[in-house]
Design a protein around this motif. Structure first.
Motif, PDB file in Angstrom:
ATOM      1  N   SER A  84       0.842  -1.219   0.000  1.00 57.15           N
ATOM      2  CA  SER A  84       0.000   0.000   0.000  1.00 57.15           C
ATOM      3  C   SER A  84       0.861   1.246   0.000  1.00 57.15           C
ATOM      4  N   ARG A  85       1.962   1.214   0.731  1.00 56.47           N
ATOM      5  CA  ARG A  85       2.847   2.363   0.812  1.00 56.47           C
ATOM      6  C   ARG A  85       3.399   2.701  -0.574  1.00 56.47           C
ATOM      7  N   ILE A  86       3.908   1.669  -1.264  1.00 59.06           N
ATOM      8  CA  ILE A  86       4.521   1.925  -2.568  1.00 59.06           C
ATOM      9  C   ILE A  86       3.458   2.401  -3.565  1.00 59.06           C
ATOM     10  N   LYS A  87       2.283   1.738  -3.494  1.00 60.40           N
ATOM     11  CA  LYS A  87       1.201   2.144  -4.397  1.00 60.40           C
ATOM     12  C   LYS A  87       0.826   3.614  -4.150  1.00 60.40           C
ATOM     13  N   ALA A  88       0.799   3.990  -2.874  1.00 60.71           N
ATOM     14  CA  ALA A  88       0.444   5.379  -2.532  1.00 60.71           C
ATOM     15  C   ALA A  88       1.503   6.356  -3.057  1.00 60.71           C
ATOM     16  N   VAL A  89       2.773   5.954  -2.934  1.00 58.99           N
ATOM     17  CA  VAL A  89       3.861   6.798  -3.439  1.00 58.99           C
ATOM     18  C   VAL A  89       3.718   6.957  -4.952  1.00 58.99           C
ATOM     19  N   LEU A  90       3.458   5.823  -5.643  1.00 58.56           N
ATOM     20  CA  LEU A  90       3.339   5.879  -7.114  1.00 58.56           C
ATOM     21  C   LEU A  90       2.160   6.742  -7.538  1.00 58.56           C
ATOM     22  N   SER A  91       1.068   6.611  -6.792  1.00 56.76           N
ATOM     23  CA  SER A  91      -0.143   7.373  -7.120  1.00 56.76           C
ATOM     24  C   SER A  91       0.105   8.875  -6.921  1.00 56.76           C
ATOM     25  N   THR A  92       0.672   9.220  -5.781  1.00 59.67           N
ATOM     26  CA  THR A  92       0.959  10.618  -5.466  1.00 59.67           C
ATOM     27  C   THR A  92       1.876  11.226  -6.515  1.00 59.67           C
ATOM     28  N   MET A  93       2.890  10.457  -6.862  1.00 57.03           N
ATOM     29  CA  MET A  93       3.900  10.937  -7.780  1.00 57.03           C
ATOM     30  C   MET A  93       3.322  11.115  -9.187  1.00 57.03           C
ATOM     31  N   SER A  94       2.525  10.130  -9.664  1.00 56.16           N
ATOM     32  CA  SER A  94       1.982  10.209 -11.021  1.00 56.16           C
ATOM     33  C   SER A  94       1.039  11.411 -11.146  1.00 56.16           C
ATOM     34  N   GLN A  95       0.259  11.646 -10.087  1.00 58.53           N
ATOM     35  CA  GLN A  95      -0.639  12.797 -10.122  1.00 58.53           C
ATOM     36  C   GLN A  95       0.157  14.099 -10.058  1.00 58.53           C
ATOM     37  N   GLY A  96       1.085  14.161  -9.123  1.00 57.55           N
ATOM     38  CA  GLY A  96       1.819  15.405  -8.867  1.00 57.55           C
ATOM     39  C   GLY A  96       2.743  15.789 -10.018  1.00 57.55           C
ATOM     40  N   MET A  97       3.269  14.773 -10.778  1.00 62.03           N
ATOM     41  CA  MET A  97       4.236  15.102 -11.816  1.00 62.03           C
ATOM     42  C   MET A  97       3.709  14.791 -13.211  1.00 62.03           C
ATOM     43  N   ASP A  98       2.405  14.488 -13.304  1.00 60.10           N
ATOM     44  CA  ASP A  98       1.745  14.245 -14.571  1.00 60.10           C
ATOM     45  C   ASP A  98       2.334  13.056 -15.339  1.00 60.10           C
ATOM     46  N   PHE A  99       2.411  11.910 -14.637  1.00 59.27           N
ATOM     47  CA  PHE A  99       2.804  10.661 -15.315  1.00 59.27           C
ATOM     48  C   PHE A  99       1.587   9.751 -15.409  1.00 59.27           C
ATOM     49  N   ASP A 100       1.388   9.146 -16.626  1.00 55.67           N
ATOM     50  CA  ASP A 100       0.259   8.227 -16.789  1.00 55.67           C
ATOM     51  C   ASP A 100       0.616   6.844 -16.202  1.00 55.67           C
ATOM     52  N   GLU A 101       1.897   6.554 -16.343  1.00 60.33           N
ATOM     53  CA  GLU A 101       2.343   5.228 -15.858  1.00 60.33           C
ATOM     54  C   GLU A 101       3.429   5.429 -14.804  1.00 60.33           C
ATOM     55  N   ALA A 102       3.262   4.769 -13.687  1.00 63.99           N
ATOM     56  CA  ALA A 102       4.343   4.727 -12.682  1.00 63.99           C
ATOM     57  C   ALA A 102       4.387   3.287 -12.181  1.00 63.99           C
ATOM     58  N   ILE A 103       5.338   2.543 -12.706  1.00 66.86           N
ATOM     59  CA  ILE A 103       5.370   1.075 -12.465  1.00 66.86           C
ATOM     60  C   ILE A 103       6.708   0.685 -11.829  1.00 66.86           C
ATOM     61  N   VAL A 104       6.644  -0.198 -10.854  1.00 65.92           N
ATOM     62  CA  VAL A 104       7.873  -0.669 -10.199  1.00 65.92           C
ATOM     63  C   VAL A 104       8.130  -2.134 -10.542  1.00 65.92           C
ATOM     64  N   PHE A 105       9.304  -2.366 -11.130  1.00 65.73           N
ATOM     65  CA  PHE A 105       9.778  -3.752 -11.325  1.00 65.73           C
ATOM     66  C   PHE A 105      10.681  -4.089 -10.149  1.00 65.73           C
ATOM     67  N   THR A 106      10.492  -5.275  -9.594  1.00 66.69           N
ATOM     68  CA  THR A 106      11.428  -5.665  -8.520  1.00 66.69           C
ATOM     69  C   THR A 106      12.252  -6.851  -8.995  1.00 66.69           C
ATOM     70  N   SER A 107      13.470  -6.945  -8.479  1.00 64.83           N
ATOM     71  CA  SER A 107      14.307  -8.087  -8.878  1.00 64.83           C
ATOM     72  C   SER A 107      14.244  -9.143  -7.779  1.00 64.83           C
ATOM     73  N   ASP A 108      14.324 -10.397  -8.219  1.00 67.60           N
ATOM     74  CA  ASP A 108      14.351 -11.478  -7.216  1.00 67.60           C
ATOM     75  C   ASP A 108      15.750 -12.080  -7.159  1.00 67.60           C
TER      76      ASP A 108
END
Lengths: 119, 578
Positions: free
Chosen positions: B22-46
């Motif tokens: 939820s934290r990361i999703k909230a960060v991505l949401s805030t950031m996409s709205q605040g900086m006008d990005f349509d996509e904000a996606i996080v890839f993680t490595s295993d």
């Protein structure tokens, strides 16, 4: 019976005492030894008419002493007198002149002595 | 939005008490709205260095397609950002097709509408946690100031991922520690190996969320058929892989996995992760343990660095099994020792049965003769009235009665009637030999048994006959100073029209001195330093009492043979034989 000498060899002092009393009462002269070594020493100094020899004794046992005495004086009469009754037959025919089972009733012993002395 | 205000919002959510996702999703949401990005996606490595699309902002459309694909570090733009840890910025003119990755054929049509792209590594100084992918349709480029802001935000996301990682790995460690502690408890419980292994399987499977755990023990270790203990369901076709993997683990003497093994078909290796480890203790292989997990994202326990954990399990199990086995062995040894002790006691008892009774009776008899003898003398010397004489008579008679009891004891062999029951001499000899089986002075003795299998039984007092054989065998043993061969032969024979069983016992002790041979059955005759001279005398008595006989064949320089003859039927029913 005067002058007939008997050597009683037994490690038990009270048995020696009993046999001495009983045999002296019969008129014999009785000397005592408490094991095989003592018996051989006595035989070297005195001629006994009969030796009454116990078997189980510390130091030198009766069988050894009997063998040594017979080696010294072949015709020395020896009566084995032991608590073991089982081997009476074997001993009688083996090395000793007679075998008497030790008993509170000294009658058999006295009779055996008489038989050997032919009296 | 004011950059400072934006950063403030982002830091606020990233440091909130929300769950990590939820934290990361909230960060991505805030950031996409605040900086006008349509996509904000996080890839993680295993741990396999694979990058997987894991978090997105709510409006994301690319996520649908990206979610289905994986790429490895180094592959495409995303992979190269992860590898080099340097941000990459593109516009719609210079963005490589399919993000530089051959595996996304549908991607190009979806990204057409976007004009500005940013790929930022999510890392700290030592480790790459993933890549942040940003696409914007509203803006044409990203300013230098924004780049600085983005790098701060990506560091913030990297920090959250790092905390997540630490949290997961510490949870995992706690789980492992709990498992090891439970294993330790079980392994120190001294349970039987079988019960132990069942519990071990259960604990490991539960703690690792494994599909199954199977422990196979080597037959050498269990001294039986190889055995398998499985928790969970092990069936075809995976059973074949398990068998192969176990062989491989034993061959390589280290942990092997299905992927390393290289023979697995793709569908099996994509469904399951399988590890087999040899269970070794002091370079001795006790067996293998194989753990199987499903290959879903949640089964983190089955990733590459779990090898050390599986190795630890194997070590624990090896030590535990060794302990259990030592314990079991110890119990066996104690049992053997107790049996040996009992046998030695029996042996002594049998050996000295006759001698002991004779000795005790002898010791009692002497004082008795004294008591009785002097009582009689007392009676003779004293003048006694009737009452006193009666007392003396009672003492005298009781002493004579005791004497006669002792004579019976001393003559016990002669007076014991031979019982009606019959015994087989082969069995009797075996029982006697058993008495010496744990005696170390018999270690260099060879016993040759040549038994007549059809030997008839003979009527006898078995305890007495045993005593005879014990006496003869002990003499043979002593004649050979504990080193040589005893040959025991049993057969039937006819003497004087009577059937006899003859047991011969031959030694290699150099024979008996001819000067003493005539005396050896005589009581109190002995050539031994500590002998009583009663052993063979009593033996002879016993056999004579059984209507049998003992004969000796003596070869000087070679050995002596004792022949014990026992009649098959005693004289009372001799007529039946005739």
């Amino acid at each position: 019976m005067n002058g007939i000498k008997i050597l009683v060899v037994d490690d038990e002092e009270n048995i020696r005492f009993l046999f001495k009393e009983e045999l002296e009462e019969e008129g014999y002269q009785v000397e005592l030894a408490s094991n095989g070594f003592e018996a051989i020493d006595k035989v070297k100094g005195t001629k006994f008419d009969v030796i009454v020899m116990d078997i189980k004794m510390p130091g030198m046992d009766g069988i050894q002493a009997l063998n040594e005495i017979k080696n010294m004086i072949k015709e020395q009469p020896v009566i084995l007198c032991s608590a073991y009754g089982e081997f009476k037959q074997d001993f009688s025919s083996w090395i000793s002149d007679a075998y008497v089972v030790k008993s509170a009733d000294t009658g058999e012993l006295k009779q055996t002595i008489k038989n050997i002395l032919n009296i | 939005m004011n950059p400072v205000e934006l950063l403030g919002n982002i830091i606020e959510v990233s440091h909130s008490n929300l769950e990590i996702t939820s934290r990361i999703k909230a960060v991505l949401s805030t950031m996409s709205q605040g900086m006008d990005f349509d996509e904000a996606i996080v890839f993680t490595s295993d741990q396999d260095k694979r990058l997987t699309c894991k978090f997105k902002n709510p409006k994301s459309t690319l996520y649908k397609i990206l979610d289905r694909y994986r790429c490895y570090i180094g592959e495409g733009i995303i992979g190269s950002v992860a590898q080099k840890r340097i941000p990459q910025y593109y516009n719609n003119k210079n963005i490589p097709p399919r993000f530089g990755c051959l595996f996304y054929p549908e991607l190009d049509s979806l990204v057409e509408k976007y004009k500005a792209f940013a790929f930022l590594p999510l890392s700290d100084d030592s480790y790459i946690y993933g890549v942040l992918v940003l696409c914007s349709s509203g803006r044409r480029f990203i300013t230098d100031a924004e780049k600085i802001l983005l790098s701060i935000i990506s560091r913030e996301i990297g920090g959250v991922l790092r905390i997540n990682d630490l949290l997961l790995s510490s949870k995992k460690r706690i789980g492992e520690l709990a498992t090891l502690s439970e294993l330790g408890k079980i392994l120190s419980s001294n349970a039987e190996p079988q019960a132990l292994l069942k519990d071990i399987g259960l604990i490991i499977a539960k703690s690792l969320n494994a599909l199954f755990v199977t422990i196979k023990l080597d037959h050498v270790f269990l001294r039986a058929e190889p055995q398998r203990y499985t928790y969970g369901i092990l069936d075809q076709p995976i059973e074949n892989y398990v068998n192969e993997l176990e062989q491989e683990a034993l061959r390589q003497k280290k942990t092997v996995s299905l992927r390393n093994h290289g023979q697995a078909e793709d569908d099996i290796s994509s469904k399951y992760s399988l590890y087999a480890t040899p269970i070794m203790s002091k370079n001795r292989i006790l067996g293998t343990i194989t753990i199987c997990g499903g290959r879903s994202q949640r089964d983190y326990a089955f990733e590459e660095n779990s090898r050390y954990l599986i190795n630890t399990f194997a070590n624990y199990i090896a030590n535990g099994l060794e302990n259990t086995l030592l314990n079991t062995k110890l119990k066996d040894v104690i049992k053997d020792l107790n049996n040996a002790q009992k046998r030695i006691i029996n042996q002594e008892k049998f050996k000295s049965l006759g001698e002991m009774t004779a000795n005790i009776a002898h010791e009692i008899k002497n004082p008795l003769v004294v008591i009785g003898g002097f009582t009689k003398r007392l009676a003779k010397k004293m003048h006694m009235n009737q009452t006193e004489s009666r007392y003396i008579d009672i003492i005298t008679n009781e002493v004579l009665r005791l004497e006669s009891i002792l004579n019976d004891v001393l003559n016990y062999v002669k007076d014991t009637p031979v019982p009606d029951e019959t015994c087989n001499m082969n069995d009797c000899i075996d029982e006697v030999l058993y008495l010496f089986s744990s005696d170390t002075t018999w270690d260099h003795m060879r016993i040759l048994k040549m038994y007549d299998k059809n030997l008839p039984s003979v009527p006898c007092d078995i305890q007495q006959i045993k005593q005879v054989f014990i006496n003869i065998i002990i003499n043979a043993h002593e004649a050979m100073n504990g080193e040589g061969t005893i040959t025991i032969n049993t057969e039937k024979t006819i003497m004087d029209n009577k059937q006899f069983v003859v047991v011969s016992i031959a030694d290699t002790g150099g024979g008996i001195n001819p000067s003493v041979i005539d005396n050896i059955f005589n009581p109190f005759f002995t050539t031994k330093e500590r002998g009583t001279g009663l052993g063979l005398a009593i033996s002879n008595k016993i056999i004579l009492n059984h209507d049998g006989k003992i004969e000796i064949e003596n070869v000087v320089g070679k050995g002596a043979t004792f022949f014990v003859y026992l009649p098959v039927k005693n004289h009372t029913n001799r007529e039946e034989l005739l």
